[in-house]
Design a protein around this motif. Structure first.
Motif: not given
Length: 322
Positions: A235-236, A239, A242
């Protein structure tokens, strides 16, 4: 190959690894065709770490996690001089046989840090085959990290718990390349040391200038053995990407990768041609002796070697006047 056939991909990578002139010409055509394909942009993730940190175990566990999330992952790395460049199958028994993963040994031929000159071309071929995540593993902490950092989108550094002493052996330049630091083996008796190490590394990262305007380097704890925090690692990373997309940095990053790789290839090709020119090679050997005994400065010797090669090349291509 573009339909995902593993055999075709393997033959393509074998072609780009070949140093035969006729194979190099075919490889250039193949890579150029693959580069022109309209494919979704893959995520190129570089991983490095000190010996014994468990890179292969981490890649195995992390790769299986990505497959469970519906991705197709490829490991074009495990850079060992004279050994393999696209993964160590013996240490990735589950990942290497997974249907949506591709792990392949590939000779490095002793290039810097074991990173083969054909790695970038291999990445392009795997992306053309539909793999949306590419993991590039280096042999350890050393000079090859700069080369790998120039061909990936995010650079991950793996460290062990209790790395206070180990950190002293990690060059500051390697820490400055890291977009994400992971304290691996954060389980069992090493859980508390891992927390202390994370705090120490996080403090060190705050003192360094971020490489991206959209991202400040992070430090996480994880365990490849138990699976602890691997979801958070992913998830990091999501991000991070993103941020690259929103800021527009990703386009600039890829353009910079292409430019750096072009000039690195110019250097490699010129060195190869100088080494294969008998007159220049002999002259260069003589210059090396003169440099070693101090009779000729290195810069002067370099200019004379290049001039000798250019003169030799011009003479060989000069057409006789009829």
């Amino acid at each position: 190959m573009t339909l995902g056939d593993r055999g075709s991909l393997s033959r393509g990578i074998t072609l780009v690894e070949s140093t035969r002139p006729d194979h190099r010409a075919l490889a250039r055509d193949l890579v150029s065709a693959c580069a022109r394909l309209q494919r979704p942009r893959s995520l190129r993730i570089g991983l490095t770490g000190t010996p014994g940190v468990g890179k292969s175990t981490f890649i195995e566990a992390f790769g299986m996690l990505l497959l469970d999330k519906g991705h197709r992952a490829v490991d074009p790395s495990s850079s060992r001089s004279g050994g393999s460049i696209l993964g160590d199958k013996t240490r990735m028994q589950d990942l290497s046989v997974a249907q949506n993963a591709y792990v392949r040994p590939s000779p490095s031929r002793g290039s810097l840090g074991g990173v083969a000159r054909a790695t970038m071309e291999s990445i392009i071929l795997t992306e053309a085959s539909g793999y949306d995540i590419c993991l590039v593993e280096t042999v350890g902490v050393g000079q090859s990290e700069t080369m790998v950092a120039d061909m990936v989108d995010i650079f991950v550094l793996l460290l062990q718990p209790g790395s206070g002493d180990e950190l002293q052996g990690v060059k500051r330049g390697i820490m400055e390349l890291a977009d994400l630091v992971i304290i691996n083996k954060a389980d069992g008796a090493l859980e508390i040391p891992a927390k202390l190490t994370r705090t120490e590394i996080a403090n060190a990262l705050h003192l360094m200038v971020p490489r991206r305007s959209s991202w400040s380097p992070k430090c996480l704890r994880a365990s490849a053995v138990t699976g602890y925090n691997l979801d958070r690692v992913w998830s990091t990373i999501e991000k991070y990407f993103d941020g690259l997309r929103i800021s527009g940095e990703w386009d600039k990053l890829r353009a910079g990768q292409q430019s750096k790789w072009m000039w690195r290839e110019v250097h490699n090709l010129l060195m190869a041609r100088i080494n294969h020119d008998p007159g220049t090679r002999g002259f260069a050997d003589t210059m090396a002796v003169n440099v070693a005994d101090g009779s000729v400065p290195p810069g002067v010797a370099a200019e004379q070697i290049v001039d000798r090669f250019l003169d030799s090349h011009a003479a060989a291509n000069k057409k006789p006047i009829s």
